[in-house]
Design an enzyme around this catalytic site. Structure first.
Site, PDB file in Angstrom:
ATOM      1  N   SER A  29       0.857  -1.187   0.000  1.00 54.38           N
ATOM      2  CA  SER A  29       0.000   0.000   0.000  1.00 54.38           C
ATOM      3  C   SER A  29       0.887   1.229   0.000  1.00 54.38           C
ATOM      4  CB  SER A  29      -0.904  -0.002   1.233  1.00 54.38           C
ATOM      5  OG  SER A  29      -1.634   1.204   1.306  1.00 54.38           O
ATOM      6  N   HIS A  43      -0.988  -1.183  -4.643  1.00 53.65           N
ATOM      7  CA  HIS A  43      -2.281  -0.759  -4.094  1.00 53.65           C
ATOM      8  C   HIS A  43      -2.221   0.722  -3.734  1.00 53.65           C
ATOM      9  CE1 HIS A  43      -6.160  -1.455  -2.050  1.00 53.65           C
ATOM     10  NE2 HIS A  43      -5.720  -0.591  -1.148  1.00 53.65           N
ATOM     11  N   ASP A  95      -4.432   3.890  -1.994  1.00 53.02           N
ATOM     12  CA  ASP A  95      -5.561   4.290  -1.163  1.00 53.02           C
ATOM     13  C   ASP A  95      -5.896   5.752  -1.420  1.00 53.02           C
ATOM     14  OD1 ASP A  95      -6.129   1.912   0.404  1.00 53.02           O
ATOM     15  OD2 ASP A  95      -4.155   2.211   1.298  1.00 53.02           O
ATOM     16  N   MET A 155      -8.309   8.786  -0.535  1.00 57.20           N
ATOM     17  CA  MET A 155      -9.232   9.246   0.501  1.00 57.20           C
ATOM     18  C   MET A 155      -9.602  10.701   0.245  1.00 57.20           C
ATOM     19  SD  MET A 155      -7.392   7.643   3.879  1.00 57.20           S
ATOM     20  CE  MET A 155      -6.539   6.056   3.823  1.00 57.20           C
ATOM     21  N   HIS A 159      -8.091   1.899  -4.571  1.00 60.00           N
ATOM     22  CA  HIS A 159      -9.152   1.779  -3.573  1.00 60.00           C
ATOM     23  C   HIS A 159      -9.733   3.167  -3.320  1.00 60.00           C
ATOM     24  CE1 HIS A 159     -10.167   0.572   0.893  1.00 60.00           C
ATOM     25  NE2 HIS A 159     -11.243   0.850   0.178  1.00 60.00           N
ATOM     26  N   MET A 217     -11.763   5.358  -1.370  1.00 59.86           N
ATOM     27  CA  MET A 217     -12.453   5.625  -0.105  1.00 59.86           C
ATOM     28  C   MET A 217     -13.028   7.032  -0.176  1.00 59.86           C
ATOM     29  SD  MET A 217      -9.952   3.855   2.710  1.00 59.86           S
ATOM     30  CE  MET A 217      -8.423   3.774   1.770  1.00 59.86           C
ATOM     31  N   MET A 268     -12.549  -5.293   4.365  1.00 59.75           N
ATOM     32  CA  MET A 268     -11.767  -4.493   5.302  1.00 59.75           C
ATOM     33  C   MET A 268     -11.732  -5.186   6.664  1.00 59.75           C
ATOM     34  SD  MET A 268     -10.724  -1.897   3.560  1.00 59.75           S
ATOM     35  CE  MET A 268     -10.032  -0.941   4.930  1.00 59.75           C
ATOM     36  N   GLY A 282      -4.376   2.856  13.295  1.00 59.92           N
ATOM     37  CA  GLY A 282      -4.174   2.362  14.645  1.00 59.92           C
ATOM     38  C   GLY A 282      -5.213   1.404  15.165  1.00 59.92           C
ATOM     39  N   ASP A 300      -7.622  -5.850   3.603  1.00 61.59           N
ATOM     40  CA  ASP A 300      -6.847  -4.642   3.897  1.00 61.59           C
ATOM     41  C   ASP A 300      -7.093  -4.256   5.353  1.00 61.59           C
ATOM     42  OD1 ASP A 300      -5.505  -2.251   3.920  1.00 61.59           O
ATOM     43  OD2 ASP A 300      -6.670  -1.299   2.325  1.00 61.59           O
TER      44      ASP A 300
END
Length: 229
Positions: free
Chosen positions: A19, A44, A46, A48, A77, A79, A148, A156, A182
């Protein structure tokens, strides 16, 4: 071309997908070289938007920049709250597959169908608390399901074993789907995910917080190979 990349993703499985969110963006080409030398077959990304999830990452320029420097499949991905608004620009930037969140849209079947028309691989993702039944309408139109094991966009968090149950259920009911996981994937969790039927394993910290990417990926692959499938 993207359909060729989708086949490369199928052929790669089971495979570790670094990622890139945690990579050194000041030396992106150098990071790509290190990952390629470590045997990476799929990358990959991400994306956002600061709305569907609280964090804000990157958009089409990063995808386009990566595509200039690698022929590897780019598994994107999304999001984000409005995946269709960005689907075509992402595909044109070089994405090989686009995965949207079922929680972000009102009509997952429509979204999956419109992304499929772009000629890229289609994925749907769901958070740990989202039931698999929410995917029923769109499953015939997707190539992969991203399960997910943490809530999207929040760091975290501990690995949620409900993801393993979902993977096992999907593998039994849809044996030809690509299954991806993931969130909290490391040498301890990757084996159980493989045993549950997963094909693609998105990994961040367990690679990018290690000094030697090759050693880190080799350890993860060994855990995959040692899984009781």
């Amino acid at each position: 071309m993207s359909q060729d990349k989708l086949q490369m993703m199928r052929d790669a499985g089971p495979s570790v997908l670094p990622s890139l969110l945690l990579c050194d963006f000041g030396d992106l080409k150098g990071e790509l070289d290190r990952l390629r030398d470590a045997g990476t077959q799929v990358l990959h990304l991400d994306v956002m938007d600061g709305h569907f999830v609280p964090n804000l990452t990157y958009g089409m320029p990063i995808v386009e920049g990566l595509r200039r420097h690698t022929d590897l499949p780019l598994d994107v991905h999304l999001m984000i709250s409005d995946p269709l608004h960005y689907a075509r620009p992402m595909a044109e930037a070089g994405a090989s597959s686009l995965t949207f969140h079922v929680e972000a849209v009102q009509d997952a079947e429509q979204v999956a169908g419109e992304i499929r028309e772009l000629g890229v691989g289609v994925g749907v993702a769901l958070n740990p608390e989202t039931p698999l039944s929410d995917l029923d309408a769109c499953l015939p139109l997707v190539d992969l399901v991203l399960v997910m094991s943490v809530d999207a966009g929040f760091g975290g968090q501990a690995f949620n074993p409900v993801a393993l149950e979902k993977l096992a259920t999907l593998r039994e009911s849809h044996p030809h789907l690509l299954l991806e996981i993931d969130g909290g994937i490391n040498s301890e969790t990757i084996g159980p995910a493989r045993a549950a039927g997963c094909d693609l394993f998105v990994v961040g910290s367990a690679i990018f917080k290690q000094h030697d990417y090759s050693a880190a990926i080799s350890a993860l692959e060994a855990a995959i190979e040692g899984a009781n499938v």
